[in-house]
Each structure stands twice: as structure tokens, then as C-alpha cells.
Design a protein around this motif. Sequence first.
Motif, short mmCIF file in Angstrom:
data_model
loop_
_atom_site.label_atom_id
_atom_site.label_comp_id
_atom_site.label_asym_id
_atom_site.label_seq_id
_atom_site.Cartn_x
_atom_site.Cartn_y
_atom_site.Cartn_z
N GLY A 200 -6.63 27.29 -101.22
CA GLY A 200 -5.36 26.62 -100.96
C GLY A 200 -5.36 25.18 -101.44
N MET A 201 -6.47 24.48 -101.29
CA MET A 201 -6.54 23.10 -101.74
C MET A 201 -6.43 23.00 -103.25
SD MET A 201 -9.43 20.20 -100.90
CE MET A 201 -9.03 20.31 -99.14
N MET A 202 -7.09 23.89 -103.96
CA MET A 202 -6.98 23.87 -105.42
C MET A 202 -5.55 24.12 -105.86
SD MET A 202 -10.47 25.63 -106.89
CE MET A 202 -10.23 27.21 -106.07
N ALA A 203 -4.86 25.04 -105.18
CA ALA A 203 -3.47 25.33 -105.53
C ALA A 203 -2.56 24.16 -105.20
CB ALA A 203 -3.00 26.59 -104.79
N ALA A 204 -2.72 23.57 -104.01
CA ALA A 204 -1.86 22.45 -103.61
C ALA A 204 -2.07 21.25 -104.53
CB ALA A 204 -2.14 22.07 -102.16
N ASN A 205 -3.33 20.91 -104.80
CA ASN A 205 -3.60 19.79 -105.71
C ASN A 205 -3.02 20.05 -107.09
OD1 ASN A 205 -4.98 18.56 -103.65
ND2 ASN A 205 -7.01 18.83 -104.53
N GLY A 206 -3.19 21.26 -107.57
CA GLY A 206 -2.67 21.58 -108.90
C GLY A 206 -1.16 21.47 -108.98
N LEU A 207 -0.47 21.89 -107.92
CA LEU A 207 1.00 21.85 -107.93
C LEU A 207 1.53 20.42 -107.92
CD1 LEU A 207 1.61 24.78 -105.43
CD2 LEU A 207 2.34 24.74 -107.82
N ALA B 67 -1.19 9.75 -101.54
CA ALA B 67 -0.24 10.60 -100.82
C ALA B 67 -0.93 11.90 -100.39
CB ALA B 67 0.97 10.90 -101.70
N PRO B 68 -1.82 11.83 -99.39
CA PRO B 68 -2.58 13.04 -99.02
C PRO B 68 -1.86 14.01 -98.11
CG PRO B 68 -3.30 11.18 -97.71
CD PRO B 68 -2.27 10.64 -98.66
N ARG B 69 -0.86 13.53 -97.35
CA ARG B 69 -0.26 14.38 -96.32
C ARG B 69 0.33 15.67 -96.87
NH1 ARG B 69 4.35 15.71 -93.62
NH2 ARG B 69 5.63 14.74 -95.25
N PRO B 70 1.13 15.64 -97.96
CA PRO B 70 1.73 16.90 -98.42
C PRO B 70 0.71 17.95 -98.83
CG PRO B 70 2.89 15.01 -99.34
CD PRO B 70 1.65 14.48 -98.71
N TRP B 71 -0.28 17.55 -99.64
CA TRP B 71 -1.20 18.58 -100.13
C TRP B 71 -2.17 19.03 -99.04
CZ3 TRP B 71 -6.38 17.39 -100.18
CH2 TRP B 71 -6.76 16.04 -100.30
N LEU B 72 -2.49 18.16 -98.09
CA LEU B 72 -3.35 18.60 -96.98
C LEU B 72 -2.60 19.57 -96.08
CD1 LEU B 72 -5.19 15.31 -95.93
CD2 LEU B 72 -6.22 17.37 -96.92
N ALA B 73 -1.34 19.27 -95.78
CA ALA B 73 -0.56 20.18 -94.94
C ALA B 73 -0.34 21.52 -95.64
CB ALA B 73 0.77 19.54 -94.58
N ALA B 74 -0.05 21.47 -96.94
CA ALA B 74 0.17 22.70 -97.70
C ALA B 74 -1.11 23.49 -97.88
CB ALA B 74 0.78 22.38 -99.06
N THR B 75 -2.26 22.85 -97.70
CA THR B 75 -3.54 23.55 -97.76
C THR B 75 -3.84 24.27 -96.46
OG1 THR B 75 -4.50 22.04 -99.40
CG2 THR B 75 -6.03 23.25 -97.98
N PHE B 76 -3.74 23.55 -95.35
CA PHE B 76 -4.27 24.07 -94.09
C PHE B 76 -3.27 24.86 -93.26
CE2 PHE B 76 -7.38 20.75 -95.11
CZ PHE B 76 -8.55 21.48 -94.96
N LEU B 77 -1.98 24.65 -93.43
CA LEU B 77 -1.03 25.47 -92.69
C LEU B 77 -1.07 26.93 -93.17
CD1 LEU B 77 2.00 23.04 -92.27
CD2 LEU B 77 0.32 23.74 -90.56
N PRO B 78 -0.95 27.20 -94.48
CA PRO B 78 -1.12 28.59 -94.91
C PRO B 78 -2.52 29.13 -94.63
CG PRO B 78 -0.02 27.32 -96.62
CD PRO B 78 -0.53 26.34 -95.60
N ALA B 79 -3.55 28.26 -94.76
CA ALA B 79 -4.91 28.71 -94.50
C ALA B 79 -5.07 29.17 -93.05
CB ALA B 79 -5.91 27.60 -94.82
N ALA B 80 -4.46 28.45 -92.12
CA ALA B 80 -4.56 28.84 -90.71
C ALA B 80 -3.96 30.22 -90.48
CB ALA B 80 -3.88 27.79 -89.83
#
Length: 301
Positions: free
Chosen positions: A224-231, A169-182
Motif C-alpha cells: 500500500g505504501m508503494m502504491a500511495a507514494n507512487g500515486l 505532506a505525509p498525512r495523505p499517503w500515510l492514511a491511504a496506506t494504512f486505512l486500506p491495509a487495516a
Amino acid sequence: MISAPTYLQFHLVFTLPALAALWAITPRYEGLRRRRSAAGIAVLVGIAYAYTTPWIAHMIRRGAWWYADGAVLVRALSIPLGEYLFFAVQTLLVAFALHRIGFDPSFRNGDFDRRPRIAGVLVGLAALFGGLWLVSLDESFLYLGGLLAWVGPVLALQWAVGGGYLARAPRPWLAATFLPAAYLWTVDRIAIGLGTWRISAELTTGMAVLGLPIEEMVFFAAAGMMAANGLVLFQWVLDWYDRRATLPEDRHDDPIDRAPVPIGSVEPVESVEPAEPMGSVESVELGEPAEPGVDPDLVDD
């Protein structure tokens, strides 16, 4: 000449309003999901402070970046108060974005597949040792190499635990990583342009995208990726534990102790009376035992 905004003014203008807007549109859970979501965010914020503080302090002391005169009001361990606030702000931005996007933390068969877990561990270890190698290679790689070495162990650990789930299930954590990062890339570029902080030219590669050093881009994406994966893994692990706790214990050494079979689930088996031995005849009710070889029906009353 207009002075550069302070770090706290930067937060008041750019990060805190964005955080409030995301919080306003974040779904409101009930019951267990709400408690677990709040606990996951609290745990990740605590980890962000514990793991990031030593690395940020080291980079500031080495001069990877610095701040304009008057931009920092309070420091602790060489780190400005605004930087400490950033640890929580970015984690919360990722958390609110993740819950707004939505994710399913349910454990499924196959989530412990070894292949994605091993691949993730190898990528994390490559980042760790590759970063250390870059730092030793030249001082211009201090920021980038130190950043890779900082993020590598966390990614390796996260993928070692839940790489199968992250790959499924990569979509949620990838989106939560790169949208705030942008968004943070944009406001970071504005802050650099205003002079609130500056990035060292000697301790970076000099590569940039639209004026934003690639080290800054990698930092916001990696954090952001570390935070999204951790959550997502926090709730996924709890769901796995719940399912494991409800399974009956395997007791192969005690065949008697098994779950009862529901009535009606199995057709009853008719019992078969054992055949009587040849030559034995039961006596008639109130009658005497018949002699061997004599037909009882022929016995006179």
C-alpha cells in the motif's frame, strides 16, 4: 464439513464490495486533474503487475503460502487468478482512498531538499540488504526477508525522487496506506481462518497479531505504501514539470535577451543635456555668427 471459499468468492464477498463503496465516494475531478488521476492509477496498476508477479511466483514456488483444494480455479506462472486480481484491487483501494482523503500535488520550493531524500534512500537500501541478510540467515525468514528485499528498492527510488515532498505532506499517503491495509488485514485473517489460503510455519517467523502473521501485515502495508507514494509522486512530478516549463530560460551569456520591463514599473529618468563648451555661443536666428568676445545683444541691427 463446509469447504473453504474459493479465491474468487473471497473477492466477491470482501474486496470488490469495498472497492465499489470507495469508488462511489471518491471525488469526481474535471479536466486536467481527472486525466492525470486516471493516468496515475493506470500506470501504478501496470507497475504492480510487472514488479509483483515475479516475486509472488517465487514465493509460491518456495511454499511460503498455499491454497486450499478447490480454492484456485485458474493459474498462470504458478499464481492463481485471484492473486492477480488482488494486485489491481489493492492498488485501486489505495488510489480511491487517497483521492477521497485528498492531497495537493503542487510542487514547492524545498521539495528537493537532500536530507529527507537521502534518509529515504538509506532506509530503502537498509531494507534491501537487511532482507537479503535475513533470507541467508535462516529459512524461517524467507517470507519476511524476501518481502523487505522486494520493497526496499522501490522505496529508495521513490524517496530519491520526491523525498522532500513526501516528508512535507505525509498525512495523505500515510492514511491511504494504512486505512486500506487495516481492512485487508482483517479480511486476510478471515480468509486464513476459513482455510482459503495458509501461511507456511517453516518459512515464517511464527510471530502473529491476533492470529495474523506479521509477514502478512508487513506485506499489505508495504504494498500500500508503494502504491500511495507512487500515486502522489506521479502528479507531483507533472506539476513540477509544468512549473519548470513556464519559467523563462536562463540566458546568462546574452544580456540583451531578457524579459521586457512593464511600462510604468520604473520611474523614467530625465535626460541631461550635455554642457556646452565655454566660449561657444550659438548665433541668433537669421543672424550671423557673433565674433568671439562680443555680446550679441550689443550688435546693431
